[in-house]
Design an enzyme around this catalytic site. Structure first.
Site, PDB file in Angstrom:
ATOM      1  N   LYS A 244       0.835  -1.205   0.000  1.00 48.23           N
ATOM      2  CA  LYS A 244       0.000   0.000   0.000  1.00 48.23           C
ATOM      3  C   LYS A 244       0.870   1.255   0.000  1.00 48.23           C
ATOM      4  O   LYS A 244       0.650   2.171  -0.780  1.00 48.23           O
ATOM      5  CB  LYS A 244      -0.907  -0.048   1.236  1.00 48.23           C
ATOM      6  CG  LYS A 244      -1.889   1.068   1.364  1.00 48.23           C
ATOM      7  CD  LYS A 244      -3.077   0.646   2.214  1.00 48.23           C
ATOM      8  CE  LYS A 244      -2.832   0.725   3.703  1.00 48.23           C
ATOM      9  NZ  LYS A 244      -2.731   2.102   4.222  1.00 48.23           N
ATOM     10  N   SER A 245       1.865   1.285   0.865  1.00 46.85           N
ATOM     11  CA  SER A 245       2.719   2.485   0.958  1.00 46.85           C
ATOM     12  C   SER A 245       3.430   2.742  -0.363  1.00 46.85           C
ATOM     13  O   SER A 245       3.533   3.883  -0.826  1.00 46.85           O
ATOM     14  CB  SER A 245       3.774   2.296   2.050  1.00 46.85           C
ATOM     15  OG  SER A 245       3.169   2.239   3.307  1.00 46.85           O
TER      16      SER A 245
ATOM     17  N   ARG B  21       2.984   5.935  -3.235  1.00 46.15           N
ATOM     18  CA  ARG B  21       4.151   6.728  -3.663  1.00 46.15           C
ATOM     19  C   ARG B  21       4.399   6.587  -5.165  1.00 46.15           C
ATOM     20  O   ARG B  21       4.783   7.557  -5.827  1.00 46.15           O
ATOM     21  CB  ARG B  21       5.380   6.298  -2.859  1.00 46.15           C
ATOM     22  CG  ARG B  21       5.314   6.801  -1.404  1.00 46.15           C
ATOM     23  CD  ARG B  21       6.225   5.978  -0.514  1.00 46.15           C
ATOM     24  NE  ARG B  21       6.306   6.507   0.841  1.00 46.15           N
ATOM     25  CZ  ARG B  21       5.372   6.333   1.789  1.00 46.15           C
ATOM     26  NH1 ARG B  21       4.271   5.650   1.517  1.00 46.15           N
ATOM     27  NH2 ARG B  21       5.540   6.826   3.001  1.00 46.15           N
TER      28      ARG B  21
ATOM     29  N   ASP C  74       1.960  -1.052  11.893  1.00 44.00           N
ATOM     30  CA  ASP C  74       0.673  -1.540  11.389  1.00 44.00           C
ATOM     31  C   ASP C  74       0.426  -3.005  11.748  1.00 44.00           C
ATOM     32  O   ASP C  74      -0.691  -3.513  11.552  1.00 44.00           O
ATOM     33  CB  ASP C  74       0.605  -1.365   9.865  1.00 44.00           C
ATOM     34  CG  ASP C  74       0.558   0.112   9.468  1.00 44.00           C
ATOM     35  OD1 ASP C  74       0.168   0.950  10.308  1.00 44.00           O
ATOM     36  OD2 ASP C  74       0.925   0.427   8.323  1.00 44.00           O
TER      37      ASP C  74
ATOM     38  N   LYS D 127      -4.489   5.989  14.814  1.00 34.38           N
ATOM     39  CA  LYS D 127      -4.576   5.291  13.525  1.00 34.38           C
ATOM     40  C   LYS D 127      -6.046   5.268  13.078  1.00 34.38           C
ATOM     41  O   LYS D 127      -6.847   6.057  13.552  1.00 34.38           O
ATOM     42  CB  LYS D 127      -3.985   3.885  13.659  1.00 34.38           C
ATOM     43  CG  LYS D 127      -2.462   3.905  13.894  1.00 34.38           C
ATOM     44  CD  LYS D 127      -1.740   4.378  12.663  1.00 34.38           C
ATOM     45  CE  LYS D 127      -0.241   4.468  12.887  1.00 34.38           C
ATOM     46  NZ  LYS D 127       0.450   5.146  11.798  1.00 34.38           N
TER      47      LYS D 127
ATOM     48  N   ARG E  88      -6.232   1.998  18.278  1.00 34.90           N
ATOM     49  CA  ARG E  88      -5.953   0.554  18.204  1.00 34.90           C
ATOM     50  C   ARG E  88      -5.585  -0.047  19.558  1.00 34.90           C
ATOM     51  O   ARG E  88      -5.648  -1.272  19.710  1.00 34.90           O
ATOM     52  CB  ARG E  88      -4.862   0.281  17.159  1.00 34.90           C
ATOM     53  CG  ARG E  88      -5.384   0.453  15.744  1.00 34.90           C
ATOM     54  CD  ARG E  88      -4.362   0.126  14.678  1.00 34.90           C
ATOM     55  NE  ARG E  88      -4.988   0.196  13.357  1.00 34.90           N
ATOM     56  CZ  ARG E  88      -4.316   0.332  12.223  1.00 34.90           C
ATOM     57  NH1 ARG E  88      -2.997   0.414  12.217  1.00 34.90           N
ATOM     58  NH2 ARG E  88      -4.966   0.376  11.066  1.00 34.90           N
TER      59      ARG E  88
ATOM     60  N   ARG F 239      -7.373  -3.068   9.743  1.00 34.10           N
ATOM     61  CA  ARG F 239      -6.411  -3.976  10.410  1.00 34.10           C
ATOM     62  C   ARG F 239      -7.012  -4.610  11.663  1.00 34.10           C
ATOM     63  O   ARG F 239      -6.661  -5.720  12.035  1.00 34.10           O
ATOM     64  CB  ARG F 239      -5.113  -3.246  10.718  1.00 34.10           C
ATOM     65  CG  ARG F 239      -4.434  -2.769   9.438  1.00 34.10           C
ATOM     66  CD  ARG F 239      -2.957  -2.559   9.547  1.00 34.10           C
ATOM     67  NE  ARG F 239      -2.495  -1.729   8.446  1.00 34.10           N
ATOM     68  CZ  ARG F 239      -2.229  -2.152   7.208  1.00 34.10           C
ATOM     69  NH1 ARG F 239      -2.366  -3.417   6.896  1.00 34.10           N
ATOM     70  NH2 ARG F 239      -1.833  -1.319   6.274  1.00 34.10           N
TER      71      ARG F 239
HETATM   72  C1  S3P Z   1       2.481   4.868   6.144  1.00 37.16           C
HETATM   73  C2  S3P Z   1       3.084   5.218   7.317  1.00 37.16           C
HETATM   74  C3  S3P Z   1       2.581   4.813   8.642  1.00 37.16           C
HETATM   75  C4  S3P Z   1       1.605   3.641   8.532  1.00 37.16           C
HETATM   76  C5  S3P Z   1       0.608   3.851   7.444  1.00 37.16           C
HETATM   77  C6  S3P Z   1       1.297   3.997   6.100  1.00 37.16           C
HETATM   78  C7  S3P Z   1       3.057   5.374   4.880  1.00 37.16           C
HETATM   79  O1  S3P Z   1       1.905   5.902   9.225  1.00 37.16           O
HETATM   80  O2  S3P Z   1       0.950   3.450   9.763  1.00 37.16           O
HETATM   81  O3  S3P Z   1      -0.274   2.746   7.374  1.00 37.16           O
HETATM   82  O4  S3P Z   1       2.737   4.833   3.809  1.00 37.16           O
HETATM   83  O5  S3P Z   1       3.856   6.314   4.938  1.00 37.16           O
HETATM   84  P1  S3P Z   1       2.719   7.029  10.043  1.00 37.16           P
HETATM   85  O6  S3P Z   1       3.661   7.658   9.116  1.00 37.16           O
HETATM   86  O7  S3P Z   1       1.672   8.008  10.497  1.00 37.16           O
HETATM   87  O8  S3P Z   1       3.361   6.313  11.176  1.00 37.16           O
END
Ligand code: S3P
Length: 425
Positions: free
Chosen positions: A21-22, A26, A311, A338, A342, A384
């Site tokens: 996902k991240s 990007r 996560d 979150k 959580r 989650r």
């Molecule tokens: C993410 C960063 C994390 C993560 C989120 C995705 C990202 O959050 O919990 O699910 O893609 O940069 P934080 O940057 O707020 O810790």
């Protein structure tokens, strides 16, 4: 939507987990600011990433799906959207886009669903305002009026890749250098992907947790290949450790060291993983196989480990209910902001299943092993939480009902189908 899970027979088979996902967020965003057209191969088609894509399209970026597995993105001049931009449930969409919008001549209001509307945005507004943008809203709606920004050296109080990325993305068009210094290293996909797109990141030999970009740096178009998401794999890693006789091979999982804290926890708990490295294009990838543990030991999560598995904590809390001893999670106050709180919501759900859980402002202690009981749980709009409860349901007596399971579609649309297929094999 309600998901019902029953005590499972062994889970057996091979699985490709959904794409990261991240990295997908990007890849979409870097493609939208690149020098020419890019392609994104195997993007996650979950709701969160589709929110990013539709927000970009509303600002003039052209995206064309060439197949289910490939999207071509053609950047163009960014324009003001005709309406507010809906980021859905996705904090990454809102916070990273904020960085891109702040550095352009745009006036955009970002909104989200009920869960996102409660999440803190001051953490990105503060540095973006210091750089020269106008940002209104401690929580969404978030109105951003972009400007010609000036680079800053920003020390963030929270180890958050979303804050780091928002500031670095804004810095690409700022005057001078823009630096972010984190208290501990959060996921570094933005840095790796900017490097892959030809940018030279700025580093400070005296401060390993500092990273910077020079204003005016350009992003080359790319063919991005998205690996599997270890945060999605986590549910099956824990399931394989908990359901006796299971044998699940997870293929092509991204194992970037800033994301593999769960594997460190497994090592502490005495759960062995056979890890076979696969090809790497900027991000390391491996096939992962959990070797059934004879005994699960307690584990401790704190400090620098926290951002490396932030996560995964809901499903690791499920694992802790079956560990022999007290497992503790501390320094994780971020969990409270979150998609749900959580700490409170996991504790409530696991206690309803009979687990022994104590909570702290920054974490929880869980004493195991405890047999889990059937329960009726609420995912509270948090994907989650819903998936972690489903994994708990695999070892609980009777049926576990999880309300609000539609939230799973934000990151893992076919979770229930994949789980059922492994249970049938
Ligand atoms: C993410 C960063 C994390 C993560 C989120 C995705 C990202 O959050 O919990 O699910 O893609 O940069 P934080 O940057 O707020 O810790």
């Amino acid at each position: 939507m309600r998901l019902t899970v029953e005590r499972s027979k062994p889970l057996v088979g091979e699985l490709h987990v959904p794409s990261d996902k991240s990295i997908t967020h990007r890849a979409f965003m870097l493609s939208a600011i690149a020098q020419g057209a890019s392609t994104v191969l195997d993007p996650l088609r979950g709701e969160d990433c589709l929110s990013t894509l539709s927000c970009l399209e509303a600002m003039g970026i052209h995206a064309e799906w060439r197949s289910k597995r490939e999207v071509r993105i053609q950047p163009s001049a960014w324009v003001n959207p005709v309406d507010v931009l809906d980021c859905g449930n996705s904090g990454t969409t809102m916070r990273l886009l904020a960085g891109l919008i702040a550095s352009r001549s745009l006036d955009v209001t970002l909104v989200g669903d009920a869960s996102l509307s409660k999440r803190p945005m001051g953490r990105i507004a503060t540095p973006l305002v210091q750089m020269g943008a106008t940002v209104e809203g401690e929580t969404p709606p978030l109105r951003i009026q972009g400007a010609n920004l000036t680079g800053i050296r920003y020390t963030t109080p929270v180890a958050s890749a979303q804050i780091k990325s928002a500031v670095l993305l804004a810095g690409l068009l700022a005057e001078g250098e823009t630096w972010v210094i984190e208290p501990s290293l959060s996921r570094d996909h933005t840095e790796r992907m900017l490097s892959q797109a030809g940018l030279e990141l700025l580093r400070d030999p005296d401060q390993p947790l500092a990273v910077g970009v020079a204003g005016g740096s350009t992003v080359a178009s790319q063919s991005w290949q998205v690996p599997g998401d270890i945060s999605a794999a986590a549910f099956f890693l824990v399931a394989a450790a908990l359901v006796p006789g299971s044998d699940i091979l997870l293929r092509q999982v991204g194992v970037n060291p800033t994301r593999t804290g769960i594997l460190d926890v497994f090592a502490e708990a005495g759960i062995l993983i056979d890890r076979q490295p696969r090809s790497t294009q900027g991000e390391p990838i491996a096939d992962l196989l959990v070797l059934p543990p004879p005994h699960i030991g307690p584990f401790h999560i704190r400090g620098e480990l926290v951002p490396r598995l932030i996560d995964e904590i809901p499903v690791l809390a499920v694992l802790a209910t079956q560990a022999h001893g007290v497992s503790e999670i501390r320094d994780a106050e971020e969990l409270r902001v979150k998609e749900s709180d959580r700490i409170a919501c996991m504790a409530e759900g696991l206690r309803a299943m009979g687990a022994r859980v104590e909570t702290f402002p920054d974490g929880m202690a869980i004493e195991g092993p405890t047999p889990l009981l059937s329960a009726h749980l609420d995912a509270k709009g948090d994907h989650r939480l819903a998936m972690a409860f489903a994994i708990a349901g695999l070892i609980a007596e009777g049926q576990t009902h999880i309300d609000g399971a539609e939230a799973i579609a934000t990151s893992f649309p076919d979770f229930a189908v994949k789980l059922a297929a492994l249970a049938r094999s």
